[in-house]
Design an enzyme around this catalytic site. Structure first.
Site, short mmCIF file in Angstrom:
data_model
loop_
_atom_site.label_atom_id
_atom_site.label_comp_id
_atom_site.label_asym_id
_atom_site.label_seq_id
_atom_site.Cartn_x
_atom_site.Cartn_y
_atom_site.Cartn_z
N SER A 144 -3.53 1.29 1.12
CA SER A 144 -2.26 0.93 0.49
C SER A 144 -1.09 1.55 1.24
O SER A 144 -1.29 2.48 2.03
CB SER A 144 -2.27 1.45 -0.96
OG SER A 144 -0.97 1.56 -1.49
N TYR A 157 -2.65 7.08 -8.10
CA TYR A 157 -2.96 5.99 -7.17
C TYR A 157 -2.75 6.45 -5.73
O TYR A 157 -3.58 6.22 -4.85
CB TYR A 157 -2.06 4.81 -7.49
CG TYR A 157 -2.29 3.56 -6.71
CD1 TYR A 157 -1.46 3.24 -5.62
CD2 TYR A 157 -3.30 2.66 -7.04
CE1 TYR A 157 -1.64 2.07 -4.90
CE2 TYR A 157 -3.49 1.49 -6.32
CZ TYR A 157 -2.66 1.20 -5.27
OH TYR A 157 -2.85 0.04 -4.54
#
Ligand code: NAP
Ligand code: GCO
Length: 264
Positions: A144, A157
């Site tokens: 990500s 996250y």
């Protein structure tokens, strides 16, 4: 002759009933791979099977929670029996919880780490023995922007995706000797159900502030689509990338290279 073909390969893409995983699996099928995927709910597996069939893809779907090692090991054994040895694994399944860190419970933090980091470990560990016996394998971890950058409300996250980048490098380091390549794909901001809350129209019909922010941060001046990830994934799953190992390929329209558009 450079070889981007996946003919004769079995590809397991986790969490691929829809979204990024579904697009990557579709790209693999177009390159000739047999598609296997999992989801945590039977109805989503069924929905995914129907969606693949609509595209002419005879996929194999299994109900499996990537955080449950017994379920993952049983699924991998079943796949090897019913479809064949897994040549390509894409650790795609993932969640995000957008909560200010000082308001986030330890249980919520652990849940994100469990799915986004422990899950990829469990799935990679399950497929490695066969790949080692075959003397070849491809593991692709979906990282990500948050493998490199932080932002408000995504502490769990970012910690998971940062860890996933280093797990990618460690698998590459430990298993390169078996001709197994482990790389990451770092999508930018992609229009899927996971980011839908960041793109919702406001009550007055205007764009979500985050939507306008991301477009200003992206040289391509748009959100990515799951289809933008198909080509990079096929490359990393194919023999064309046999000497690429431990790399995170950012497919972000240039976000990581760009300071951002000057406000008007
Ligand atoms: P999504 O639309 O939320 O889809 C995630 C998929 O993972 C769903 O099919 C979900 O199934 C499945 N899943 C969740 N927990 C699972 C578990 N414990 N076991 C098995 N499957 C599970 O997400 P997405 O946008 O396609 O993202 C896919 C991956 O790309 C994620 O790892 C995400 O972090 C990453 N990513 C996304 C973006 C983006 O902008 N969208 C950017 C960079 C990276 P259920 O529906 O049953 O929960
Ligand atoms: C967020 C977004 C991002 C994307 C993606 C960016 O809330 O910032 O959900 O985290 O999901 O990971 O690469």
């Amino acid at each position: 002759m450079v070889n981007f073909s996946l003919e004769g390969k079995v590809a397991l893409v986790t969490g691929a009933s829809y979204g990024i995983g579904f697009a990557i699996a579709t790209g693999f099928a177009q390159a000739g791979a047999k598609i296997v995927f999992n989801d945590i709910k039977q109805e989503l597996v069924d929905k995914g099977l129907a969606a693949y069939k609509e595209l002419g893809i005879e996929a194999h779907g299994y109900v499996c929670d990537v955080t449950n090692e017994d379920q993952v090991n049983a699924m991998v054994a079943q796949i090897e029996q019913e479809v064949g040895p897994i040549n390509i694994l894409v650790n795609n399944a993932g969640i995000i919880k957008r909560i200010p860190m000082h308001e986030m419970s330890a249980a919520e933090f652990r849940q994100v780490i469990d799915i986004d980091l422990n899950g990829p470990f469990i799935c990679a560990k399950a497929v490695l023995p066969t790949m080692m016996k075959l003397g070849a394998g491809k593991i692709i971890n979906i990282c990500s922007m948050m493998s490199e950058l932080g932002r408000e409300t995504v502490s769990a996250y970012a910690a998971a995706k940062g860890g996933l980048k280093m797990l990618t490098r460690n698998i590459a380091s430990e298993y390169g000797q078996y001709n197994i390549q482990c790389n990451g794909i770092g999508p930018g901001y992609i229009a899927t159900p996971q980011t839908a809350p960041l793109r919702e129209r406001q009550a007055d019909g205007s764009r979500h502030p985050f939507d306008a922010f991301i477009v200003a941060k992206t040289p391509a001046e748009r959100w990515g689509t799951p289809e933008d990830l198909m080509g990079p994934a096929v490359f990393l799953a194919s023999e064309a990338s046999d000497f690429v190992n431990g790399h995170v390929l950012y497919v972000d329209g240039g976000i990581l290279a760009y300071i951002g558009k000057q406000p008007k």
